[in-house]
Write a protein that holds these residues in place. Structure first.
Motif, PDB file in Angstrom:
ATOM      1  N   ILE A 198       0.806  -1.405  -0.045  1.00  0.00           N
ATOM      2  CA  ILE A 198       0.055   0.026   0.009  1.00  0.00           C
ATOM      3  C   ILE A 198       0.738   1.163   0.059  1.00  0.00           C
ATOM      4  N   SER A 199       1.926   1.284   0.643  1.00  0.00           N
ATOM      5  CA  SER A 199       2.794   2.447   0.896  1.00  0.00           C
ATOM      6  C   SER A 199       3.503   2.572  -0.398  1.00  0.00           C
ATOM      7  N   GLN A 200       4.064   1.527  -1.041  1.00  0.00           N
ATOM      8  CA  GLN A 200       4.602   1.690  -2.367  1.00  0.00           C
ATOM      9  C   GLN A 200       3.802   2.188  -3.411  1.00  0.00           C
ATOM     10  N   ALA A 201       2.409   1.789  -3.385  1.00  0.00           N
ATOM     11  CA  ALA A 201       1.403   2.020  -4.549  1.00  0.00           C
ATOM     12  C   ALA A 201       1.164   3.774  -4.342  1.00  0.00           C
ATOM     13  N   ALA A 202       0.927   3.951  -3.016  1.00  0.00           N
ATOM     14  CA  ALA A 202       0.591   5.557  -2.674  1.00  0.00           C
ATOM     15  C   ALA A 202       1.606   6.418  -3.356  1.00  0.00           C
ATOM     16  N   ALA A 203       2.937   6.128  -2.745  1.00  0.00           N
ATOM     17  CA  ALA A 203       4.264   6.759  -3.306  1.00  0.00           C
ATOM     18  C   ALA A 203       4.342   6.763  -4.847  1.00  0.00           C
ATOM     19  N   TYR A 204       4.013   5.721  -5.502  1.00  0.00           N
ATOM     20  CA  TYR A 204       4.246   5.336  -6.892  1.00  0.00           C
ATOM     21  C   TYR A 204       3.360   6.454  -7.713  1.00  0.00           C
ATOM     22  N   VAL A 205       1.933   6.319  -7.056  1.00  0.00           N
ATOM     23  CA  VAL A 205       0.767   6.912  -7.878  1.00  0.00           C
ATOM     24  C   VAL A 205       0.894   8.655  -7.825  1.00  0.00           C
ATOM     25  N   ALA A 206       1.533   8.967  -6.227  1.00  0.00           N
ATOM     26  CA  ALA A 206       1.817  10.379  -6.035  1.00  0.00           C
ATOM     27  C   ALA A 206       2.944  11.038  -7.058  1.00  0.00           C
ATOM     28  N   LYS A 207       3.946  10.060  -7.180  1.00  0.00           N
ATOM     29  CA  LYS A 207       5.127  10.646  -8.274  1.00  0.00           C
ATOM     30  C   LYS A 207       4.485  10.720  -9.572  1.00  0.00           C
ATOM     31  N   ALA A 208       3.456   9.799  -9.954  1.00  0.00           N
ATOM     32  CA  ALA A 208       2.995   9.923 -11.443  1.00  0.00           C
ATOM     33  C   ALA A 208       2.024  10.965 -11.641  1.00  0.00           C
ATOM     34  N   THR A 209       1.309  11.220 -10.516  1.00  0.00           N
ATOM     35  CA  THR A 209       0.096  12.452 -10.765  1.00  0.00           C
ATOM     36  C   THR A 209       0.199  13.762 -10.069  1.00  0.00           C
ATOM     37  N   GLY A 210       1.269  13.739  -9.167  1.00  0.00           N
ATOM     38  CA  GLY A 210       1.427  15.018  -8.211  1.00  0.00           C
ATOM     39  C   GLY A 210       0.355  15.271  -7.183  1.00  0.00           C
ATOM     40  N   LEU A 211      -0.449  14.031  -7.039  1.00  0.00           N
ATOM     41  CA  LEU A 211      -1.498  14.239  -5.856  1.00  0.00           C
ATOM     42  C   LEU A 211      -0.842  13.817  -4.647  1.00  0.00           C
ATOM     43  N   ASP A 212      -1.547  14.185  -3.475  1.00  0.00           N
ATOM     44  CA  ASP A 212      -1.097  14.064  -2.013  1.00  0.00           C
ATOM     45  C   ASP A 212      -0.942  12.511  -1.686  1.00  0.00           C
ATOM     46  N   ARG A 213       0.316  12.411  -1.338  1.00  0.00           N
ATOM     47  CA  ARG A 213       0.626  10.793  -0.877  1.00  0.00           C
ATOM     48  C   ARG A 213      -0.032  10.366   0.177  1.00  0.00           C
ATOM     49  N   LYS A 214      -0.368  11.184   1.110  1.00  0.00           N
ATOM     50  CA  LYS A 214      -1.246  10.563   2.663  1.00  0.00           C
ATOM     51  C   LYS A 214      -2.616  10.457   1.887  1.00  0.00           C
ATOM     52  N   GLN A 215      -3.049  11.301   1.385  1.00  0.00           N
ATOM     53  CA  GLN A 215      -4.650  10.922   0.766  1.00  0.00           C
ATOM     54  C   GLN A 215      -4.780   9.759  -0.242  1.00  0.00           C
ATOM     55  N   LEU A 216      -3.539   9.625  -1.078  1.00  0.00           N
ATOM     56  CA  LEU A 216      -3.539   8.387  -1.820  1.00  0.00           C
ATOM     57  C   LEU A 216      -3.447   7.156  -0.996  1.00  0.00           C
ATOM     58  N   TYR A 217      -2.721   7.172   0.116  1.00  0.00           N
ATOM     59  CA  TYR A 217      -2.485   6.212   1.028  1.00  0.00           C
ATOM     60  C   TYR A 217      -3.778   5.733   1.624  1.00  0.00           C
ATOM     61  N   ALA A 218      -4.466   6.786   2.264  1.00  0.00           N
ATOM     62  CA  ALA A 218      -5.859   6.327   2.566  1.00  0.00           C
ATOM     63  C   ALA A 218      -6.728   5.746   1.684  1.00  0.00           C
ATOM     64  N   ARG A 219      -6.721   6.168   0.504  1.00  0.00           N
ATOM     65  CA  ARG A 219      -7.662   5.608  -0.591  1.00  0.00           C
ATOM     66  C   ARG A 219      -7.305   4.374  -0.851  1.00  0.00           C
ATOM     67  N   ALA A 220      -6.011   3.954  -0.839  1.00  0.00           N
ATOM     68  CA  ALA A 220      -5.496   2.868  -1.278  1.00  0.00           C
ATOM     69  C   ALA A 220      -6.068   1.561  -0.057  1.00  0.00           C
ATOM     70  N   MET A 221      -6.114   2.379   1.001  1.00  0.00           N
ATOM     71  CA  MET A 221      -6.402   1.292   2.269  1.00  0.00           C
ATOM     72  C   MET A 221      -8.092   0.856   2.016  1.00  0.00           C
ATOM     73  N   GLU A 222      -8.660   2.200   1.556  1.00  0.00           N
ATOM     74  CA  GLU A 222      -9.992   1.469   1.360  1.00  0.00           C
ATOM     75  C   GLU A 222     -10.059   0.688   0.100  1.00  0.00           C
ATOM     76  N   LEU A 223      -9.500   0.747  -1.031  1.00  0.00           N
ATOM     77  CA  LEU A 223      -9.354  -0.162  -2.307  1.00  0.00           C
ATOM     78  C   LEU A 223      -8.968  -1.483  -1.828  1.00  0.00           C
ATOM     79  N   LYS A 224      -7.900  -1.458  -1.005  1.00  0.00           N
ATOM     80  CA  LYS A 224      -7.533  -2.711  -0.466  1.00  0.00           C
ATOM     81  C   LYS A 224      -8.425  -3.576   0.336  1.00  0.00           C
ATOM     82  N   GLU A 225      -9.235  -2.842   1.056  1.00  0.00           N
ATOM     83  CA  GLU A 225     -10.191  -3.468   1.993  1.00  0.00           C
ATOM     84  C   GLU A 225     -11.384  -3.969   0.995  1.00  0.00           C
TER      85      GLU A 225
END
Length: 284
Positions: free
Chosen positions: A257-284
Protein backbone atom coordinates in the motif's frame (compact mmCIF):
# COMPACT_ATOMS: atom_id res chain seq x y z
CA UNK A 1 -6.48 -37.17 -35.63
CA UNK A 2 -5.11 -37.06 -39.18
CA UNK A 3 -1.45 -37.87 -39.75
CA UNK A 4 0.70 -34.91 -40.72
CA UNK A 5 2.82 -35.78 -43.73
CA UNK A 6 6.19 -34.05 -43.65
CA UNK A 7 7.13 -32.68 -47.07
CA UNK A 8 10.25 -34.02 -48.70
CA UNK A 9 13.13 -31.55 -48.48
CA UNK A 10 14.77 -30.78 -51.83
CA UNK A 11 18.47 -31.55 -52.07
CA UNK A 12 19.42 -29.52 -55.14
CA UNK A 13 21.77 -26.56 -54.49
CA UNK A 14 20.40 -23.09 -53.87
CA UNK A 15 21.21 -20.18 -56.18
CA UNK A 16 24.23 -18.20 -55.00
CA UNK A 17 23.64 -15.41 -52.51
CA UNK A 18 23.07 -14.60 -48.85
CA UNK A 19 20.15 -16.26 -47.06
CA UNK A 20 19.15 -14.61 -43.77
CA UNK A 21 17.67 -17.49 -41.78
CA UNK A 22 15.79 -17.09 -38.49
CA UNK A 23 16.29 -19.89 -35.96
CA UNK A 24 14.28 -20.79 -32.82
CA UNK A 25 14.68 -18.63 -29.72
CA UNK A 26 14.31 -21.58 -27.37
CA UNK A 27 11.96 -24.33 -28.43
CA UNK A 28 13.54 -26.16 -31.35
CA UNK A 29 10.08 -27.07 -32.61
CA UNK A 30 9.70 -23.49 -33.81
CA UNK A 31 12.12 -23.92 -36.72
CA UNK A 32 10.31 -23.44 -40.03
CA UNK A 33 10.28 -25.95 -42.87
CA UNK A 34 11.74 -23.30 -45.15
CA UNK A 35 14.62 -22.69 -42.73
CA UNK A 36 15.39 -26.43 -42.66
CA UNK A 37 15.28 -26.58 -46.45
CA UNK A 38 17.57 -23.55 -46.81
CA UNK A 39 20.12 -24.91 -44.33
CA UNK A 40 20.06 -28.31 -46.02
CA UNK A 41 20.65 -26.86 -49.49
CA UNK A 42 23.16 -24.06 -48.80
CA UNK A 43 26.92 -24.36 -49.30
CA UNK A 44 27.96 -22.93 -45.92
CA UNK A 45 26.54 -21.37 -42.76
CA UNK A 46 27.84 -18.10 -41.30
CA UNK A 47 27.14 -18.04 -37.56
CA UNK A 48 27.98 -16.25 -34.30
CA UNK A 49 29.17 -19.35 -32.42
CA UNK A 50 30.14 -22.48 -34.34
CA UNK A 51 29.45 -24.65 -31.28
CA UNK A 52 25.88 -23.40 -30.92
CA UNK A 53 25.28 -23.64 -34.67
CA UNK A 54 26.82 -27.11 -34.79
CA UNK A 55 24.44 -28.44 -32.13
CA UNK A 56 21.45 -26.90 -33.91
CA UNK A 57 22.38 -28.36 -37.29
CA UNK A 58 23.07 -31.75 -35.68
CA UNK A 59 19.53 -31.67 -34.26
CA UNK A 60 18.27 -31.17 -37.81
CA UNK A 61 20.53 -33.90 -39.18
CA UNK A 62 22.42 -31.40 -41.35
CA UNK A 63 26.18 -31.10 -41.82
CA UNK A 64 27.61 -27.94 -43.40
CA UNK A 65 30.84 -25.92 -43.25
CA UNK A 66 30.50 -23.35 -40.44
CA UNK A 67 32.03 -19.90 -40.87
CA UNK A 68 32.36 -17.82 -37.71
CA UNK A 69 30.88 -14.35 -38.08
CA UNK A 70 30.52 -12.40 -34.84
CA UNK A 71 31.33 -8.95 -33.43
CA UNK A 72 35.04 -9.68 -33.45
CA UNK A 73 35.61 -10.60 -37.10
CA UNK A 74 37.53 -8.07 -39.18
CA UNK A 75 36.65 -6.41 -42.46
CA UNK A 76 38.89 -8.87 -44.33
CA UNK A 77 36.76 -11.81 -43.17
CA UNK A 78 33.55 -9.99 -44.04
CA UNK A 79 34.85 -9.14 -47.52
CA UNK A 80 35.83 -12.78 -48.07
CA UNK A 81 32.30 -13.94 -47.25
CA UNK A 82 30.80 -11.30 -49.53
CA UNK A 83 33.11 -12.40 -52.34
CA UNK A 84 32.05 -16.03 -51.88
CA UNK A 85 28.42 -15.04 -52.47
CA UNK A 86 29.21 -14.70 -56.18
CA UNK A 87 29.09 -18.47 -56.59
CA UNK A 88 28.02 -19.89 -53.21
CA UNK A 89 24.78 -19.93 -51.22
CA UNK A 90 25.59 -18.87 -47.66
CA UNK A 91 23.05 -19.01 -44.85
CA UNK A 92 23.45 -16.42 -42.11
CA UNK A 93 22.10 -17.42 -38.68
CA UNK A 94 22.38 -16.00 -35.17
CA UNK A 95 22.62 -18.01 -31.96
CA UNK A 96 18.84 -17.62 -31.58
CA UNK A 97 16.09 -15.77 -33.40
CA UNK A 98 16.29 -13.44 -36.37
CA UNK A 99 19.74 -12.35 -37.59
CA UNK A 100 20.49 -8.60 -37.75
CA UNK A 101 18.22 -7.80 -34.75
CA UNK A 102 20.82 -6.56 -32.23
CA UNK A 103 23.18 -8.89 -34.05
CA UNK A 104 26.54 -8.51 -35.88
CA UNK A 105 25.01 -9.84 -39.11
CA UNK A 106 23.90 -6.30 -39.93
CA UNK A 107 27.32 -5.34 -41.30
CA UNK A 108 27.52 -8.47 -43.45
CA UNK A 109 24.06 -7.94 -44.91
CA UNK A 110 24.83 -4.30 -45.66
CA UNK A 111 28.12 -5.21 -47.34
CA UNK A 112 26.40 -7.89 -49.42
CA UNK A 113 23.70 -5.44 -50.50
CA UNK A 114 26.31 -2.78 -51.38
CA UNK A 115 28.22 -5.37 -53.44
CA UNK A 116 25.10 -6.22 -55.42
CA UNK A 117 24.87 -9.80 -54.15
CA UNK A 118 21.57 -11.66 -54.16
CA UNK A 119 19.83 -11.64 -50.75
CA UNK A 120 16.86 -13.64 -49.45
CA UNK A 121 15.17 -13.59 -46.06
CA UNK A 122 13.79 -16.72 -44.39
CA UNK A 123 11.74 -15.25 -41.51
CA UNK A 124 10.85 -16.91 -38.24
CA UNK A 125 11.10 -16.36 -34.49
CA UNK A 126 12.07 -12.99 -33.02
CA UNK A 127 12.31 -12.54 -29.23
CA UNK A 128 11.24 -8.87 -29.32
CA UNK A 129 7.98 -9.65 -31.13
CA UNK A 130 7.31 -12.79 -29.09
CA UNK A 131 7.82 -10.84 -25.87
CA UNK A 132 5.46 -8.07 -26.97
CA UNK A 133 2.71 -10.57 -27.76
CA UNK A 134 3.01 -12.00 -24.24
CA UNK A 135 3.12 -8.64 -22.45
CA UNK A 136 -0.39 -7.35 -23.02
CA UNK A 137 1.09 -3.91 -23.71
CA UNK A 138 -0.16 -1.88 -26.70
CA UNK A 139 1.25 -3.47 -29.85
CA UNK A 140 -0.20 -1.29 -32.61
CA UNK A 141 2.97 0.81 -32.48
CA UNK A 142 6.27 0.03 -30.78
CA UNK A 143 9.93 1.00 -30.80
CA UNK A 144 12.68 -1.60 -30.51
CA UNK A 145 15.84 -0.11 -28.98
CA UNK A 146 18.10 -3.15 -28.61
CA UNK A 147 20.17 -3.70 -25.47
CA UNK A 148 20.14 -0.96 -22.84
CA UNK A 149 23.59 0.51 -22.15
CA UNK A 150 25.62 -1.10 -19.38
CA UNK A 151 26.76 2.14 -17.71
CA UNK A 152 24.27 3.93 -15.46
CA UNK A 153 24.54 7.38 -17.04
CA UNK A 154 24.30 6.07 -20.60
CA UNK A 155 21.28 3.97 -19.63
CA UNK A 156 19.55 6.94 -18.06
CA UNK A 157 20.40 9.21 -21.00
CA UNK A 158 18.85 6.75 -23.46
CA UNK A 159 15.68 6.42 -21.39
CA UNK A 160 15.38 10.21 -21.15
CA UNK A 161 15.83 10.44 -24.91
CA UNK A 162 13.00 7.94 -25.41
CA UNK A 163 10.68 9.39 -22.76
CA UNK A 164 8.64 11.52 -25.23
CA UNK A 165 8.02 8.52 -27.53
CA UNK A 166 4.32 7.68 -27.32
CA UNK A 167 4.61 3.95 -28.01
CA UNK A 168 5.55 0.73 -26.25
CA UNK A 169 9.32 0.42 -25.91
CA UNK A 170 11.15 -2.90 -26.29
CA UNK A 171 14.66 -3.62 -25.01
CA UNK A 172 16.85 -6.67 -24.68
CA UNK A 173 18.46 -7.21 -21.28
CA UNK A 174 20.36 -9.82 -19.29
CA UNK A 175 19.45 -11.29 -15.93
CA UNK A 176 22.32 -9.72 -13.94
CA UNK A 177 21.50 -6.20 -15.23
CA UNK A 178 17.69 -6.40 -14.93
CA UNK A 179 17.39 -4.77 -11.48
CA UNK A 180 19.42 -1.70 -12.49
CA UNK A 181 17.36 -1.30 -15.65
CA UNK A 182 14.06 -1.63 -13.77
CA UNK A 183 15.22 1.01 -11.27
CA UNK A 184 16.24 3.39 -14.06
CA UNK A 185 12.94 2.94 -15.91
CA UNK A 186 10.97 3.47 -12.70
CA UNK A 187 12.84 6.74 -12.08
CA UNK A 188 13.01 8.17 -15.61
CA UNK A 189 9.64 6.89 -16.92
CA UNK A 190 7.34 7.00 -13.86
CA UNK A 191 3.76 5.86 -14.17
CA UNK A 192 4.42 3.52 -17.07
CA UNK A 193 3.68 -0.19 -17.04
CA UNK A 194 6.65 -2.50 -17.40
CA UNK A 195 6.71 -6.10 -18.62
CA UNK A 196 9.50 -8.64 -18.25
CA UNK A 197 9.48 -11.73 -20.49
CA UNK A 198 11.98 -14.54 -20.02
CA UNK A 199 12.49 -18.16 -21.06
CA UNK A 200 10.26 -17.44 -24.06
CA UNK A 201 9.01 -20.63 -25.79
CA UNK A 202 10.73 -22.79 -23.15
CA UNK A 203 9.26 -24.91 -20.35
CA UNK A 204 9.42 -22.13 -17.75
CA UNK A 205 8.25 -19.28 -19.97
CA UNK A 206 7.28 -16.27 -17.87
CA UNK A 207 5.98 -12.78 -18.51
CA UNK A 208 5.30 -10.43 -15.60
CA UNK A 209 3.69 -7.03 -16.01
CA UNK A 210 3.31 -4.31 -13.42
CA UNK A 211 4.92 -1.22 -11.96
CA UNK A 212 8.64 -0.91 -11.37
CA UNK A 213 8.64 -1.31 -7.58
CA UNK A 214 6.58 -4.47 -7.65
CA UNK A 215 8.70 -6.06 -10.37
CA UNK A 216 11.90 -5.14 -8.56
CA UNK A 217 10.60 -6.77 -5.40
CA UNK A 218 9.77 -9.96 -7.29
CA UNK A 219 13.04 -10.27 -9.17
CA UNK A 220 15.06 -9.32 -6.09
CA UNK A 221 13.56 -12.40 -4.44
CA UNK A 222 13.79 -14.49 -7.63
CA UNK A 223 16.95 -13.45 -9.53
CA UNK A 224 16.45 -14.20 -13.24
CA UNK A 225 19.01 -15.81 -15.52
CA UNK A 226 19.62 -15.61 -19.25
CA UNK A 227 18.43 -13.04 -21.75
CA UNK A 228 15.26 -11.06 -21.20
CA UNK A 229 12.83 -8.98 -23.24
CA UNK A 230 12.13 -5.84 -21.21
CA UNK A 231 9.15 -3.74 -22.30
CA UNK A 232 7.71 -0.40 -21.23
CA UNK A 233 4.18 0.72 -22.02
CA UNK A 234 3.44 4.13 -23.56
CA UNK A 235 3.06 7.13 -21.24
CA UNK A 236 -0.34 7.62 -19.59
CA UNK A 237 -2.47 9.80 -21.87
CA UNK A 238 -2.57 12.53 -19.24
CA UNK A 239 -1.09 11.55 -15.92
CA UNK A 240 -2.73 14.49 -14.14
CA UNK A 241 -6.15 13.56 -15.57
CA UNK A 242 -5.86 9.83 -15.07
CA UNK A 243 -8.27 8.28 -12.55
CA UNK A 244 -6.23 7.89 -9.33
CA UNK A 245 -8.33 4.88 -8.32
CA UNK A 246 -7.44 3.10 -11.57
CA UNK A 247 -3.76 3.85 -11.04
CA UNK A 248 -3.91 2.66 -7.44
CA UNK A 249 -5.71 -0.57 -8.35
CA UNK A 250 -3.07 -1.35 -10.97
CA UNK A 251 -0.22 -0.51 -8.62
CA UNK A 252 -1.69 -2.59 -5.80
CA UNK A 253 -1.45 -5.69 -7.98
CA UNK A 254 2.30 -5.77 -7.46
CA UNK A 255 3.03 -3.28 -4.64
CA UNK A 256 2.44 -2.77 -0.95
CA UNK A 257 0.00 0.00 0.00
CA UNK A 258 2.74 2.48 0.90
CA UNK A 259 4.62 1.75 -2.34
CA UNK A 260 1.46 2.13 -4.44
CA UNK A 261 0.60 5.47 -2.81
CA UNK A 262 4.13 6.80 -3.35
CA UNK A 263 4.18 5.58 -6.94
CA UNK A 264 0.84 7.17 -7.90
CA UNK A 265 1.78 10.37 -6.07
CA UNK A 266 4.93 10.61 -8.17
CA UNK A 267 3.02 9.91 -11.39
CA UNK A 268 0.13 12.33 -10.73
CA UNK A 269 1.40 14.97 -8.31
CA UNK A 270 -1.43 14.17 -5.88
CA UNK A 271 -1.00 14.11 -2.10
CA UNK A 272 0.69 10.91 -0.94
CA UNK A 273 -1.17 10.72 2.40
CA UNK A 274 -4.56 11.03 0.71
CA UNK A 275 -3.58 8.38 -1.81
CA UNK A 276 -2.45 6.09 1.01
CA UNK A 277 -5.82 6.43 2.73
CA UNK A 278 -7.64 5.74 -0.54
CA UNK A 279 -5.41 2.74 -1.23
CA UNK A 280 -6.35 1.35 2.19
CA UNK A 281 -10.02 1.63 1.24
CA UNK A 282 -9.50 -0.02 -2.14
CA UNK A 283 -7.47 -2.83 -0.59
CA UNK A 284 -10.29 -3.56 1.86
Amino acid sequence: MPTIVQPEIPTDPLPAGLYIVATPIGNLGDVTLRAIETLARCDAVACEDTRVAGKFLKHLGITKPLWRYDDHVDAKTRDAIVSSLADKAVALISDAGTPLVSDPGYRLARAARDAGRSMTTVPGACAAIAGLTLSGLPSDRFLFAGFLPVKDKARRDLLEELSPVDTSLIFYETGPRLMKSLAAIDEVLPGREIAVAREITKLHEECRRGMGAGLMAHFDAHPPKGEIVLMVGPPPEEACQADPDDLLREALKTMKISQAAAYVAKATGLDRKQLYARAMELKE
